[in-house]
Design a protein around this motif. Structure first.
Motif, PDB file in Angstrom:
ATOM      1  N   GLY A 122      49.738  35.334  82.404  1.00  0.00           N
ATOM      2  CA  GLY A 122      50.397  36.307  83.256  1.00  0.00           C
ATOM      3  C   GLY A 122      50.418  37.684  82.609  1.00  0.00           C
ATOM      4  O   GLY A 122      50.084  37.850  81.436  1.00  0.00           O
ATOM      5  N   ASN A 123      50.766  38.683  83.387  1.00  0.00           N
ATOM      6  CA  ASN A 123      50.951  40.031  82.858  1.00  0.00           C
ATOM      7  C   ASN A 123      51.921  40.765  83.767  1.00  0.00           C
ATOM      8  O   ASN A 123      52.155  40.359  84.907  1.00  0.00           O
ATOM      9  N   THR A 124      52.516  41.822  83.269  1.00  0.00           N
ATOM     10  CA  THR A 124      53.485  42.580  84.055  1.00  0.00           C
ATOM     11  C   THR A 124      52.873  43.834  84.665  1.00  0.00           C
ATOM     12  O   THR A 124      53.298  44.284  85.722  1.00  0.00           O
ATOM     13  N   LYS A 125      51.845  44.387  84.028  1.00  0.00           N
ATOM     14  CA  LYS A 125      51.255  45.633  84.507  1.00  0.00           C
ATOM     15  C   LYS A 125      50.608  45.468  85.866  1.00  0.00           C
ATOM     16  O   LYS A 125      50.668  46.350  86.718  1.00  0.00           O
ATOM     17  N   ALA A 136      48.177  38.881  71.827  1.00  0.00           N
ATOM     18  CA  ALA A 136      49.461  39.322  71.278  1.00  0.00           C
ATOM     19  C   ALA A 136      50.589  39.228  72.292  1.00  0.00           C
ATOM     20  O   ALA A 136      51.755  39.104  71.924  1.00  0.00           O
ATOM     21  N   ASP A 137      50.256  39.275  73.598  1.00  0.00           N
ATOM     22  CA  ASP A 137      51.278  39.241  74.637  1.00  0.00           C
ATOM     23  C   ASP A 137      51.446  37.861  75.262  1.00  0.00           C
ATOM     24  O   ASP A 137      52.208  37.704  76.220  1.00  0.00           O
ATOM     25  N   ASP A 181      40.762  36.957  72.223  1.00  0.00           N
ATOM     26  CA  ASP A 181      40.527  38.352  72.584  1.00  0.00           C
ATOM     27  C   ASP A 181      39.042  38.700  72.524  1.00  0.00           C
ATOM     28  O   ASP A 181      38.668  39.850  72.743  1.00  0.00           O
ATOM     29  N   SER A 182      38.201  37.722  72.224  1.00  0.00           N
ATOM     30  CA  SER A 182      36.778  37.971  72.002  1.00  0.00           C
ATOM     31  C   SER A 182      35.934  37.481  73.174  1.00  0.00           C
ATOM     32  O   SER A 182      35.909  36.284  73.487  1.00  0.00           O
ATOM     33  N   TRP A 183      35.195  38.403  73.799  1.00  0.00           N
ATOM     34  CA  TRP A 183      34.265  38.011  74.857  1.00  0.00           C
ATOM     35  C   TRP A 183      33.151  37.119  74.316  1.00  0.00           C
ATOM     36  O   TRP A 183      32.722  36.168  74.970  1.00  0.00           O
ATOM     37  N   VAL A 197      51.848  33.185  63.706  1.00  0.00           N
ATOM     38  CA  VAL A 197      50.919  33.618  64.737  1.00  0.00           C
ATOM     39  C   VAL A 197      50.324  34.966  64.372  1.00  0.00           C
ATOM     40  O   VAL A 197      49.137  35.203  64.518  1.00  0.00           O
ATOM     41  N   GLN A 198      51.147  35.859  63.861  1.00  0.00           N
ATOM     42  CA  GLN A 198      50.666  37.185  63.490  1.00  0.00           C
ATOM     43  C   GLN A 198      49.527  37.105  62.485  1.00  0.00           C
ATOM     44  O   GLN A 198      48.623  37.918  62.502  1.00  0.00           O
TER      45      GLN A 198
END
Length: 343
Positions: free
Chosen positions: A30-33, A53-54, A98-100, A311-312
């Motif tokens: 999901g996302n909020t934007k 990260a989100d 995050d990697s295509w 996680v970081q």
């Protein structure tokens, strides 16, 4: 006041345009934007609906979904009034999500978008045969590969591409839409380091029991991501919120890129109606990536995080990459903006 069937169909399509399509099962990040939807034309460039990260998966308070090697996962999305296109499913370690390149190197399956769903108005021919409104659920199944070690956090990526009829324009295609779901692989069938081969399962509401899908525009992931271009929203102009449509082209039928003669690859022999087809990994369209390619899983790199601090430690440091848009023979982008007369 009475509305015609055609006007009602157009109204339904316009009303749903803000939603378009998104993964529903397994639950996406999901996302909020963008209110949960990740549209390349609106500026959400993937490879997931929100960056690693989100992801809610990072929180120790969010329950984790566990799956097993060899398990068949049901993947679902709602038709949301839009016909045609393909769905691509891929799975990578969570810390590479995050990697295509990671996703492009680990594709599991392609299917038709309208696998087992259809319009709720089959007699409405306003936009063509079986292209009317309707938001029934669509589903397919994908098998968790055997080359994932126990206790590995992974991300399933869902892409919709080749869908058609943008805002009631019959000869237009949508851009790409992305969604991701995070989970943990533990147990199941025996571990094997054999890399899975991408498959294609054809057959949709228009071409049932076949090895093709109905689609518009391109059958290749990356052709309709709009590159680094972003929309320039104008207040009061809903269409300005997206770069769509991607292409102006009529409805057609075929297989995803890499599975048919139209892309100069070897035509695969039909096994049976609705058969599953295999293609060499080299036929999967690559994408540009500044990060390292990740075609295998590592327990050390992808183990389940115990808390947010761990996680970081596995986050990628480079900016999330994206496939490059391909120019046409004239040197112009393949993505064609809607004529100004439509605004």
């Amino acid at each position: 006041m009475h509305f015609s069937t055609g006007l009602a169909a157009i109204s339904a399509l316009v009303a749903s345009c803000a939603a378009h399509s998104l993964l529903s099962t397994p639950p996406p990040r999901g996302n909020t934007k963008w209110w949960g939807t990740c549209s390349a034309g609106a500026g959400c460039k993937g490879p997931c609906d929100s960056p690693m990260a989100d992801s809610p998966f990072n929180s120790i308070y969010v329950p984790k979904k566990y799956v097993q090697r060899g398990q068949e996962l049901e993947v679902a999305w709602n038709r949301l009034n839009h016909p045609g296109g393909f769905v691509r499913l891929a799975m990578v370690p969570f810390n590479q999500s995050d990697s295509w390149t990671a996703f492009n190197d680990n594709v599991l399956k392609y299917s038709c978008y309208e696998t087992n769903c259809k319009t709720s108005a089959p007699n409405d021919m306003t936009f063509g045969y079986l292209n009317g409104p309707g938001s029934s659920p669509c589903t397919t199944k994908v098998t968790v590969p055997s080359n994932i070690p126990d206790n590995t956090a992974v991300t399933l990526q869902w892409i919709w591409f080749g869908g058609g009829i943008y805002y009631g324009e019959p000869d237009t295609s949508f851009g790409e839409y992305y969604g991701c779901s995070d989970m943990i692989v533990s147990g199941g069938s025996a571990y094997s380091d054999v890399h899975p081969v991408a498959t294609f399962q054809g057959g949709d509401v228009t071409y049932p029991n076949s090895d093709v899908c109905k689609y518009w525009g391109s059958n290749k992931v990356g052709d309709c991501n709009f590159g680094s271009n972003m929309p320039n929203p104008i207040e009061g102009n809903l269409l300005s919120q997206s770069l769509e449509p991607c292409m102006h082209s009529p409805e057609t039928k075929g297989k995803p890129y890499g599975f048919g003669s139209s892309d100069n690859s070897q035509t695969l022999t039909s096994l049976s109606p609705s058969a599953v087809y295999s293609a060499p990994a080299s036929n999967i369209a690559p994408a540009s990536d500044t990060g390292s390619s990740a075609s295998s899983y590592s327990v050390a790199d992808s183990s389940v995080p115990e808390d947010s601090s761990s996680v970081q430690s596995v986050y990628l440091t480079q900016t999330p990459d994206q496939p490059a848009i391909e120019p046409s023979s004239s040197g112009q982008s393949k993505c064609i903006p809607l004529p100004s007369s439509a605004f």
